[in-house]
Structures are given as C-alpha cells and as structure tokens.
Design a protein around this motif. Structure first.
Motif, PDB file in Angstrom:
ATOM      1  N   TRP A   1       2.746  -6.533   8.929  1.00 14.44           N
ATOM      2  CA  TRP A   1       2.904  -7.039   7.557  1.00 14.44           C
ATOM      3  C   TRP A   1       1.771  -6.563   6.658  1.00 14.44           C
ATOM      4  O   TRP A   1       1.974  -6.339   5.457  1.00 14.44           O
ATOM      5  CB  TRP A   1       3.012  -8.565   7.565  1.00 14.44           C
ATOM      6  N   PHE A   2       0.600  -6.387   7.202  1.00 10.19           N
ATOM      7  CA  PHE A   2      -0.522  -5.836   6.433  1.00 10.19           C
ATOM      8  C   PHE A   2      -0.173  -4.423   5.953  1.00 10.19           C
ATOM      9  O   PHE A   2      -0.323  -4.097   4.770  1.00 10.19           O
ATOM     10  CB  PHE A   2      -1.776  -5.809   7.315  1.00 10.19           C
ATOM     11  N   ASP A   3       0.329  -3.604   6.861  1.00 12.68           N
ATOM     12  CA  ASP A   3       0.722  -2.237   6.508  1.00 12.68           C
ATOM     13  C   ASP A   3       1.878  -2.233   5.513  1.00 12.68           C
ATOM     14  O   ASP A   3       1.902  -1.447   4.563  1.00 12.68           O
ATOM     15  CB  ASP A   3       1.103  -1.436   7.758  1.00 12.68           C
TER      16      ASP A   3
ATOM     17  N   SER B   1       0.726  -9.256  12.571  1.00 14.99           N
ATOM     18  CA  SER B   1      -0.161  -9.262  11.404  1.00 14.99           C
ATOM     19  C   SER B   1      -0.368  -7.849  10.877  1.00 14.99           C
ATOM     20  O   SER B   1      -0.296  -7.608   9.662  1.00 14.99           O
ATOM     21  CB  SER B   1      -1.497  -9.900  11.785  1.00 14.99           C
ATOM     22  N   ARG B   2      -0.609  -6.904  11.762  1.00  7.79           N
ATOM     23  CA  ARG B   2      -0.819  -5.507  11.360  1.00  7.79           C
ATOM     24  C   ARG B   2       0.429  -4.942  10.684  1.00  7.79           C
ATOM     25  O   ARG B   2       0.358  -4.232   9.703  1.00  7.79           O
ATOM     26  CB  ARG B   2      -1.205  -4.673  12.590  1.00  7.79           C
TER      27      ARG B   2
ATOM     28  N   THR C   1       2.635  -4.468   3.354  1.00  5.58           N
ATOM     29  CA  THR C   1       2.123  -4.888   2.043  1.00  5.58           C
ATOM     30  C   THR C   1       1.496  -3.720   1.304  1.00  5.58           C
ATOM     31  O   THR C   1       1.791  -3.482   0.125  1.00  5.58           O
ATOM     32  CB  THR C   1       1.097  -6.027   2.218  1.00  5.58           C
TER      33      THR C   1
END
Length: 199
Positions: free
Chosen positions: A17-19, A14-15, A21
């Motif tokens: 893909w968050f980064d 999750s981290r 993005t």
C-alpha cells in the motif's frame, strides 16, 4: 494478496500500500495536492471530524457539552495558541521543543487520516501556547502596554475566519450516529428506544 497472488506478511501488505500510494501520487499530483489542501483546511478548522463516535451527537443530550462546544472548541483554541506563539516569539529558542512537537503532531494527520481523534494529540501543546498567550496578554495590559497587543488581536481575529469556516454541518454524520444508537439500544433490549433512533 489477490493482487500479488500469494499470502503476504503484515510488512509486505504495508509495503504494497505504501508503494501503491506513491504510484498514485506520482500519476495524479494535482489530485493529491487537492486532498492535502482539504486536509490542511480540516486541520485548522473547528469542526471535529467524527470517526466511530460523534461528539455533536452527544451534545444533543448534554448542556455541558453543548456549552463547551460553543465556547471552548478547536476553532477558538488554535487562534489563541497562535497568538501565544506570536507573543512569545522572542522565547522561540527556549520553546523550540514545544514548537517541534506541535508541528510534528500537525503534519501526521495531514499525511494519513484527518479525524478528530488523530488531531487530538496536538491539543495539549496548543493549550500551553494559548495559556502563554493569555498570560502574556494580561501582563501587558496590567503593565499599561495594551497597545502592543494590536498585532496579536488582529492575528486572532484573522485566524477566527478559517478556523470557524463552515466546512461540514454539525449534523453531517447524524444519520450514522442515530443508527449506531439504535443498534446499541437493541443490544440493551430497548426496542422502543431503538425504533425511535432508527426512525
């Protein structure tokens, strides 16, 4: 995991893909704004973006769904709800929680995925505002104050345009729906029906 070269926990995935993005948004702000603009248009539009299921495919087999899809869809509900917001503006403090809930539920799909099923949670709040608008409108007409509805009527007419502007055809995902139907019919041991759907 291929990018990091090791096994990742769900929170690490999750981290990642968050980064990724935020790096993309920072590098391409114009592209991101264009995507957000399109998602905002889909948020207010009457078209129900299909995901796994396509309601327009089911309408082909149901008179009730076709009728409701014509007269009681999101492109009618949202303008009515916003008229309700306008007519009840004097009560905005009393209705603040409902305003905040609807606003939050509207922002979430714009930030993530704009599909009908992710937009649906806002519908109950919009129904309450639409009902409030209709009740207030009838009350004003009954009290002989129909002229006070001029602004609300104009707002409703104005909002009907973006809420019903044709962004996608109702048959936009028909090919995928017919394919899914064919697969389902094969699983039910109906090869003739499946062949018809695939054809």
């Amino acid at each position: 995991e291929a990018a990091r070269g090791r096994k990742l926990s769900p929170s690490e995935v999750s981290r990642y893909w968050f980064d990724a993005t935020f790096q993309h948004v920072s590098a391409h702000p114009g592209e991101w704004l264009a995507v957000v603009g399109k998602k905002l248009a889909l948020l207010v539009n009457g078209y129900e973006v299909p995901d796994a299921e396509d309601q327009y495919f089911y309408e082909r087999s149901s008179t009730l769904l076709r009728t409701l899809g014509f007269v009681a869809h999101f492109g009618v509900l949202l303008p009515l709800a916003l008229v309700g917001v306008a007519l009840a503006w004097a009560r905005r403090r009393e209705l603040l929680t409902l305003h905040l809930v609807c606003a939050t539920l509207a922002v979430v799909p714009v930030l993530f995925y704009m599909m009908a099923r992710y937009r649906y949670p806002i519908v109950p709040g919009l129904v309450l505002f639409a009902a409030l608008g209709l009740a207030e409108g009838f009350e004003r007409v009954r009290a002989g104050r129909a002229r006070s509805l001029a602004f609300a009527g104009g707002l409703f007419a104005l909002l009907l345009v973006p809420c019903n502007w044709p962004i996608f055809s109702r048959e936009f995902q028909l090919a995928e729906s017919l394919h899914n139907s064919g697969v389902a019919l094969l699983k039910q041991d109906d090869p003739a029906g499946a062949l018809e759907s695939f054809t």
